[in-house]
Scaffold this motif. Sequence first.
Motif, PDB file in Angstrom:
ATOM      1  N   ALA A 116     -31.814  28.047 -29.928  1.00 54.33           N
ATOM      2  CA  ALA A 116     -32.678  27.248 -29.053  1.00 54.33           C
ATOM      3  C   ALA A 116     -32.261  25.785 -29.102  1.00 54.33           C
ATOM      4  CB  ALA A 116     -34.138  27.403 -29.478  1.00 54.33           C
ATOM      5  N   LEU A 117     -31.960  25.295 -30.296  1.00 54.00           N
ATOM      6  CA  LEU A 117     -31.490  23.917 -30.456  1.00 54.00           C
ATOM      7  C   LEU A 117     -30.188  23.707 -29.695  1.00 54.00           C
ATOM      8  CD1 LEU A 117     -31.537  21.863 -33.730  1.00 54.00           C
ATOM      9  CD2 LEU A 117     -29.432  22.001 -32.415  1.00 54.00           C
ATOM     10  N   CYS A 118     -29.257  24.663 -29.824  1.00 56.26           N
ATOM     11  CA  CYS A 118     -27.982  24.563 -29.090  1.00 56.26           C
ATOM     12  C   CYS A 118     -28.236  24.467 -27.588  1.00 56.26           C
ATOM     13  CB  CYS A 118     -27.107  25.775 -29.380  1.00 56.26           C
ATOM     14  SG  CYS A 118     -26.596  25.965 -31.093  1.00 56.26           S
ATOM     15  N   ALA A 119     -29.136  25.319 -27.096  1.00 52.14           N
ATOM     16  CA  ALA A 119     -29.427  25.325 -25.665  1.00 52.14           C
ATOM     17  C   ALA A 119     -29.961  23.978 -25.207  1.00 52.14           C
ATOM     18  CB  ALA A 119     -30.436  26.434 -25.355  1.00 52.14           C
ATOM     19  N   LEU A 120     -30.864  23.394 -25.974  1.00 53.69           N
ATOM     20  CA  LEU A 120     -31.461  22.118 -25.595  1.00 53.69           C
ATOM     21  C   LEU A 120     -30.431  20.992 -25.580  1.00 53.69           C
ATOM     22  CD1 LEU A 120     -34.813  22.502 -27.534  1.00 53.69           C
ATOM     23  CD2 LEU A 120     -34.574  22.300 -25.049  1.00 53.69           C
ATOM     24  N   VAL A 121     -29.507  20.987 -26.538  1.00 59.25           N
ATOM     25  CA  VAL A 121     -28.457  19.964 -26.540  1.00 59.25           C
ATOM     26  C   VAL A 121     -27.579  20.115 -25.300  1.00 59.25           C
ATOM     27  CG1 VAL A 121     -26.457  19.033 -27.754  1.00 59.25           C
ATOM     28  CG2 VAL A 121     -28.455  19.767 -29.055  1.00 59.25           C
ATOM     29  N   LEU A 122     -27.245  21.361 -24.960  1.00 55.38           N
ATOM     30  CA  LEU A 122     -26.416  21.608 -23.779  1.00 55.38           C
ATOM     31  C   LEU A 122     -27.119  21.202 -22.490  1.00 55.38           C
ATOM     32  CD1 LEU A 122     -25.019  25.089 -24.867  1.00 55.38           C
ATOM     33  CD2 LEU A 122     -23.645  23.029 -24.502  1.00 55.38           C
ATOM     34  N   MET A 123     -28.453  21.185 -22.519  1.00 55.18           N
ATOM     35  CA  MET A 123     -29.237  20.775 -21.341  1.00 55.18           C
ATOM     36  C   MET A 123     -29.482  19.267 -21.321  1.00 55.18           C
ATOM     37  SD  MET A 123     -32.186  23.693 -21.450  1.00 55.18           S
ATOM     38  CE  MET A 123     -31.760  25.426 -21.603  1.00 55.18           C
ATOM     39  N   ASP A 124     -28.892  18.540 -22.277  1.00 52.76           N
ATOM     40  CA  ASP A 124     -29.126  17.100 -22.412  1.00 52.76           C
ATOM     41  C   ASP A 124     -30.570  16.784 -22.795  1.00 52.76           C
ATOM     42  OD1 ASP A 124     -26.485  16.521 -21.784  1.00 52.76           O
ATOM     43  OD2 ASP A 124     -26.894  16.356 -19.646  1.00 52.76           O
ATOM     44  N   GLU A 125     -31.199  17.720 -23.503  1.00 55.22           N
ATOM     45  CA  GLU A 125     -32.551  17.500 -24.020  1.00 55.22           C
ATOM     46  C   GLU A 125     -32.447  17.248 -25.520  1.00 55.22           C
ATOM     47  OE1 GLU A 125     -35.334  17.247 -22.422  1.00 55.22           O
ATOM     48  OE2 GLU A 125     -34.706  17.861 -20.420  1.00 55.22           O
ATOM     49  N   GLY A 126     -31.749  16.153 -25.864  1.00 56.61           N
ATOM     50  CA  GLY A 126     -31.440  15.881 -27.256  1.00 56.61           C
ATOM     51  C   GLY A 126     -32.653  15.694 -28.144  1.00 56.61           C
ATOM     52  N   GLN A 127     -33.663  14.961 -27.660  1.00 60.13           N
ATOM     53  CA  GLN A 127     -34.836  14.715 -28.497  1.00 60.13           C
ATOM     54  C   GLN A 127     -35.602  16.005 -28.755  1.00 60.13           C
ATOM     55  OE1 GLN A 127     -35.522  11.689 -30.092  1.00 60.13           O
ATOM     56  NE2 GLN A 127     -36.704  13.230 -31.209  1.00 60.13           N
ATOM     57  N   ALA A 128     -35.712  16.853 -27.740  1.00 63.36           N
ATOM     58  CA  ALA A 128     -36.384  18.138 -27.925  1.00 63.36           C
ATOM     59  C   ALA A 128     -35.636  18.985 -28.944  1.00 63.36           C
ATOM     60  CB  ALA A 128     -36.483  18.874 -26.592  1.00 63.36           C
ATOM     61  N   ALA A 129     -34.312  18.920 -28.924  1.00 59.60           N
ATOM     62  CA  ALA A 129     -33.513  19.657 -29.896  1.00 59.60           C
ATOM     63  C   ALA A 129     -33.785  19.156 -31.314  1.00 59.60           C
ATOM     64  CB  ALA A 129     -32.025  19.531 -29.570  1.00 59.60           C
ATOM     65  N   LEU A 130     -33.814  17.837 -31.464  1.00 56.35           N
ATOM     66  CA  LEU A 130     -34.036  17.260 -32.794  1.00 56.35           C
ATOM     67  C   LEU A 130     -35.448  17.505 -33.301  1.00 56.35           C
ATOM     68  CD1 LEU A 130     -32.146  13.868 -32.278  1.00 56.35           C
ATOM     69  CD2 LEU A 130     -31.375  15.829 -33.624  1.00 56.35           C
ATOM     70  N   ASP A 131     -36.368  17.773 -32.390  1.00 56.60           N
ATOM     71  CA  ASP A 131     -37.756  18.038 -32.785  1.00 56.60           C
ATOM     72  C   ASP A 131     -37.937  19.427 -33.382  1.00 56.60           C
ATOM     73  OD1 ASP A 131     -38.566  15.531 -32.014  1.00 56.60           O
ATOM     74  OD2 ASP A 131     -39.274  16.161 -30.033  1.00 56.60           O
ATOM     75  N   ILE A 132     -36.954  20.312 -33.203  1.00 55.91           N
ATOM     76  CA  ILE A 132     -37.049  21.660 -33.794  1.00 55.91           C
ATOM     77  C   ILE A 132     -36.915  21.552 -35.310  1.00 55.91           C
ATOM     78  CG2 ILE A 132     -35.885  23.901 -33.999  1.00 55.91           C
ATOM     79  CD1 ILE A 132     -35.216  23.750 -31.059  1.00 55.91           C
ATOM     80  N   HIS A 133     -37.843  22.149 -36.019  1.00 60.76           N
ATOM     81  CA  HIS A 133     -37.797  22.129 -37.486  1.00 60.76           C
ATOM     82  C   HIS A 133     -36.816  23.209 -37.955  1.00 60.76           C
ATOM     83  CE1 HIS A 133     -39.007  21.673 -41.639  1.00 60.76           C
ATOM     84  NE2 HIS A 133     -39.270  22.977 -41.710  1.00 60.76           N
ATOM     85  N   LEU A 134     -35.688  22.773 -38.515  1.00 55.63           N
ATOM     86  CA  LEU A 134     -34.659  23.730 -38.930  1.00 55.63           C
ATOM     87  C   LEU A 134     -33.857  23.182 -40.103  1.00 55.63           C
ATOM     88  CD1 LEU A 134     -33.345  26.460 -38.398  1.00 55.63           C
ATOM     89  CD2 LEU A 134     -31.874  25.367 -36.709  1.00 55.63           C
TER      90      LEU A 134
END
Length: 474
Positions: A116-134
């Motif tokens: 999911a994090l990979c997908a968000l980065v590829l969509m240019d949704e960097g902050q949403a990706a970083l918000d994932i707790h992992l």
Amino acid sequence: MIDVATTWQQVCEALAGGDYEQAFGVLDAAMREAHRPERARLTLLLGSLHALYGDAATTDLGAALREARTIDPSLREDPLYQALMAELDARTRGPDAAPPSATVREAADPLARFHALCALVLMDEGQAALDIHLPASDLPVHLRWRLRSWEAEANEGLGQTADAANLYGEAAHLAQGLNRAVMLQEQAALQLQLGQPEAAKHTLDQARLLYPTRPGTHDAEDAGLNLATWHYLRAQALLNLSQPDAAHDMIREAARLETQHGDPSYGVALVRGQVLTHLGRQQDALNAFEDALKLATDADRPYANHELGVALLDLDRPVDAREKLEAVLADPEYPYQPEVLADIAECDYRLGRLQEAQLEAEQALAQGAVIPASLVLGSVALDYFQLDEALEHYDRVLREAAPESRDWVTAHQMAADVMAQQGFPDPAAAYAHAQQALAHTPDSDDWHVTLQEHLRKAEALLSQQGGTGGRMLN
């Protein structure tokens, strides 16, 4: 009976050691023996493995996901399936893809959260990706360095370059072999952006030691292209450290490796032009920038045109230069608009359009292009015989320019010459300017004789005044 968890553990152990062939083999053998529910889950895990190959494996990833849901339609509701579908969609449609749901981002399965994090980065949704707790410790070893790499990419997209560079450093620490070298090179590239060429050079030193002396046939192309990137980055670091001859050797090797293992790139052609410019080989630099323009994407084209415009100016072709620079100025997204405006002012100055040049240079100065705008304003002031004003502009360049840079030397040359025209009102300052300029002016340069004459006259005046006390100024 095949146990999915045990099989996946064996796959992860193979991947941790970099043995992808064994990992695929373990999965393939298990899938042949597994019953339908287990085979469906293993096929989904095969999709995760394909996803590691990026855009090159979208077909394989799509096939794995189709097979998994055909075997077991209920997998459509599985967070890992949905995360992999989101990543596939993002690789295909970029920012237009549908983001993974909150349920997927908060799934209990860390593998689902990773994709999911990979997908968000590829969509240019960097902050949403970083918000994932992992936490990295929740992932298998082969994904831990990749997590840091994706987080670095997200930070880079958000303009947080220093954080991204540190994360690439962490990724390198967690990776092995060629992967570690690639992460170090990503870190070095950002260190160059941050104006840290010495740090970039040190990082690249570490990366070079990780390349195999004789890569196997399977790895030769990847190693060759990554090594081309290493030489490309090294050339930039050396150029920024005022070592253009060494940088030229590096960029030539980068071009050779690209040709051997792939195709010529815009970046290598552009840096080759920059290196040749510093070596004073202006026509060769122009040819390199023209090559870069041919290879440029739409996003790269303004950069190539800007370099071309400056190269044409260096060849005293202001009309052609202005055409290229106007094309760049028409792009509102180009980040160096003030510098382009200053270069256009230089074109107009050389074309004798002093009023236009002065206005454009004043606008460029107000927008932050201090050094190039001040040089043009100094030239205009000299043409109007406004010597005190010209000197102010050159003094501003000296305050802003890097010591021993081309602009710094030019400003010292011009300041010494202006003071000479003024009749040496401050012979000590004139002597200092001439001495600094002369130390970095080749004997073959026309300025060399002029500066020696200024130095001699300033020294004679100082001797008459007793200003040196019998000692030479530094």
